[in-house]
Design an enzyme around this catalytic site. Structure first.
Site, PDB file in Angstrom:
ATOM      1  N   ASN A   9       0.859  -1.183   0.000  1.00 21.73           N
ATOM      2  CA  ASN A   9       0.000   0.000   0.000  1.00 21.73           C
ATOM      3  C   ASN A   9       0.897   1.235   0.000  1.00 21.73           C
ATOM      4  OD1 ASN A   9      -1.817   2.053   0.504  1.00 21.73           O
ATOM      5  ND2 ASN A   9      -2.205   1.475   2.635  1.00 21.73           N
ATOM      6  N   LYS A  11       0.042   4.294  -0.152  1.00 17.79           N
ATOM      7  CA  LYS A  11      -0.604   5.471   0.437  1.00 17.79           C
ATOM      8  C   LYS A  11      -0.402   6.677  -0.508  1.00 17.79           C
ATOM      9  CE  LYS A  11       0.405   3.497   4.901  1.00 17.79           C
ATOM     10  NZ  LYS A  11       0.126   3.592   6.303  1.00 17.79           N
ATOM     11  N   HIS A  94      -9.510   0.755   5.020  1.00 16.55           N
ATOM     12  CA  HIS A  94      -8.204   0.974   5.658  1.00 16.55           C
ATOM     13  C   HIS A  94      -8.402   1.893   6.867  1.00 16.55           C
ATOM     14  CE1 HIS A  94      -4.104   2.347   6.362  1.00 16.55           C
ATOM     15  NE2 HIS A  94      -3.709   1.266   5.708  1.00 16.55           N
ATOM     16  N   GLU A  96      -6.832   4.340   7.956  1.00 11.86           N
ATOM     17  CA  GLU A  96      -6.686   5.781   7.693  1.00 11.86           C
ATOM     18  C   GLU A  96      -7.968   6.343   7.069  1.00 11.86           C
ATOM     19  OE1 GLU A  96      -2.995   5.489   5.522  1.00 11.86           O
ATOM     20  OE2 GLU A  96      -2.011   4.896   7.387  1.00 11.86           O
ATOM     21  N   GLU A 166      -5.169  -5.419  10.511  1.00 13.07           N
ATOM     22  CA  GLU A 166      -4.188  -4.352  10.691  1.00 13.07           C
ATOM     23  C   GLU A 166      -4.456  -3.634  12.009  1.00 13.07           C
ATOM     24  OE1 GLU A 166      -2.315  -3.008   6.798  1.00 13.07           O
ATOM     25  OE2 GLU A 166      -4.154  -1.867   6.995  1.00 13.07           O
ATOM     26  N   GLY A 172       2.302   2.124  10.636  1.00 10.91           N
ATOM     27  CA  GLY A 172       3.181   3.291  10.504  1.00 10.91           C
ATOM     28  C   GLY A 172       3.893   3.683  11.780  1.00 10.91           C
ATOM     29  N   SER A 211       3.509  -2.263  10.185  1.00  9.88           N
ATOM     30  CA  SER A 211       4.963  -2.205  10.367  1.00  9.88           C
ATOM     31  C   SER A 211       5.663  -3.519  10.053  1.00  9.88           C
ATOM     32  CB  SER A 211       5.294  -1.728  11.790  1.00  9.88           C
ATOM     33  OG  SER A 211       4.825  -0.411  11.980  1.00  9.88           O
TER      34      SER A 211
HETATM   35  C1  PEP Z   1      -0.711   0.019   5.901  1.00  7.52           C
HETATM   36  O1  PEP Z   1      -0.773   1.190   5.577  1.00  7.52           O
HETATM   37  O2  PEP Z   1      -1.595  -0.766   5.549  1.00  7.52           O
HETATM   38  C2  PEP Z   1       0.421  -0.430   6.697  1.00  7.52           C
HETATM   39  C3  PEP Z   1       0.406  -1.629   7.178  1.00  7.52           C
HETATM   40  O3  PEP Z   1       1.446   0.481   6.885  1.00  7.52           O
HETATM   41  P1  PEP Z   1       2.873   0.179   7.574  1.00  7.52           P
HETATM   42  O4  PEP Z   1       3.407  -1.098   7.004  1.00  7.52           O
HETATM   43  O5  PEP Z   1       3.714   1.362   7.222  1.00  7.52           O
HETATM   44  O6  PEP Z   1       2.627   0.049   9.038  1.00  7.52           O
END
Ligand code: PEP
Length: 249
Positions: A9, A11, A94, A96, A166, A172, A211
């Protein structure tokens, strides 16, 4: 046997120039891998992604979509438009989108339905906040987010969908869920589906996101109910993303 999926992803990152280099390296680096790989660039770069990946083993998708099929919805992007650009997948719900753009469970369910109506495969993102985890609410939050979809679309809809667990506190932040924490929630998701349809549960791919790094990927993906990863930050660095893909191999 569920085929592992590693999805990147991006973003709101990238440029024509940086994407070209990243896509080229990913395209070359995945040759021969047994897992499936997908990238989710920002909308304006879907044409570039299609041009650079169309005869490759890498799939691509949108980071979101409109719940509406067509019409006076300024700035929205429909499922049909994503299909026009060769998308196979689309992220739905997601964290966000939920936290920063007010996407409720109902909106997420409508987007999930819109994706499937257009034959896109929704990647449904679910996960608890840190406060919810600390309050012991992880399973109930994730279960509610999944139930909304099952109640609206029926459990059979999950046969052509992917779920991504997630935890919001891991996205992040550099803090990764332990393999045991991930496995516990993934198993709970699969059990919830199995109660309704054992065969759908068995085939359902459940990705871990939050992460994921090259160093943590192999142990996470080694858990029995972890079928790959949804990767944010590390998906922007070709070497890291490819190392994560190899960990799923
Ligand atoms: C994401 O945005 O779905 C995500 C898992 O980000 P990150 O790997 O940076 O934590």
């Amino acid at each position: 046997m569920r085929k592992k999926l590693v999805a990147g992803n991006w973003k709101m990152h990238g440029s024509l120039q940086s994407n070209a280099a990243l896509l080229e390296q990913i395209r070359a680096g995945v040759v021969g891998l047994a897992c499936e790989v997908a990238v989710f660039p920002p909308y304006p770069y879907l044409a570039q992604t299609r041009a650079l990946l169309s005869d490759s083993e890498v799939a691509w998708g949108g980071q979101s979509l409109s719940e509406y099929p067509v019409g006076a919805y300024t700035a929205e992007v429909s499922a049909a438009m994503l299909l026009d650009f060769g998308c196979r997948y689309v992220l739905v719900g997601h964290s966000e989108r939920r936290a920063l753009f007010g996407e409720t469970d109902a909106v997420v369910a409508a987007k999930f339905a819109a994706a499937q109506q257009a034959s896109l495969i929704p990647v449904l993102c679910v996960g608890e906040t840190l406060a919810e985890r600390e309050a012991g609410l992880t399973t109930s939050v994730v279960s509610r987010q999944l139930s909304v979809i099952i109640e609206a679309q029926g459990v059979a809809a999950l046969a052509s969908a992917v779920v991504a667990y997630e935890p919001v506190w891991a996205i992040g932040t550099g803090v990764t869920a332990t393999p045991q924490q991930a496995q516990e929630v993934h198993a709970a998701i699969r059990r919830q589906v199995a109660v309704l349809d054992a065969s759908v549960a068995k085939g359902l791919r459940i990705l871990y996101g939050g992460s994921v790094k090259p160093q943590s990927a192999a142990e996470l993906f080694g858990q029995v109910d972890v079928d790959g990863g949804l990767v944010g930050g590390a998906a922007l660095v070709a070497d890291d993303f490819l190392a994560i893909c190899r960990a799923a191999n």
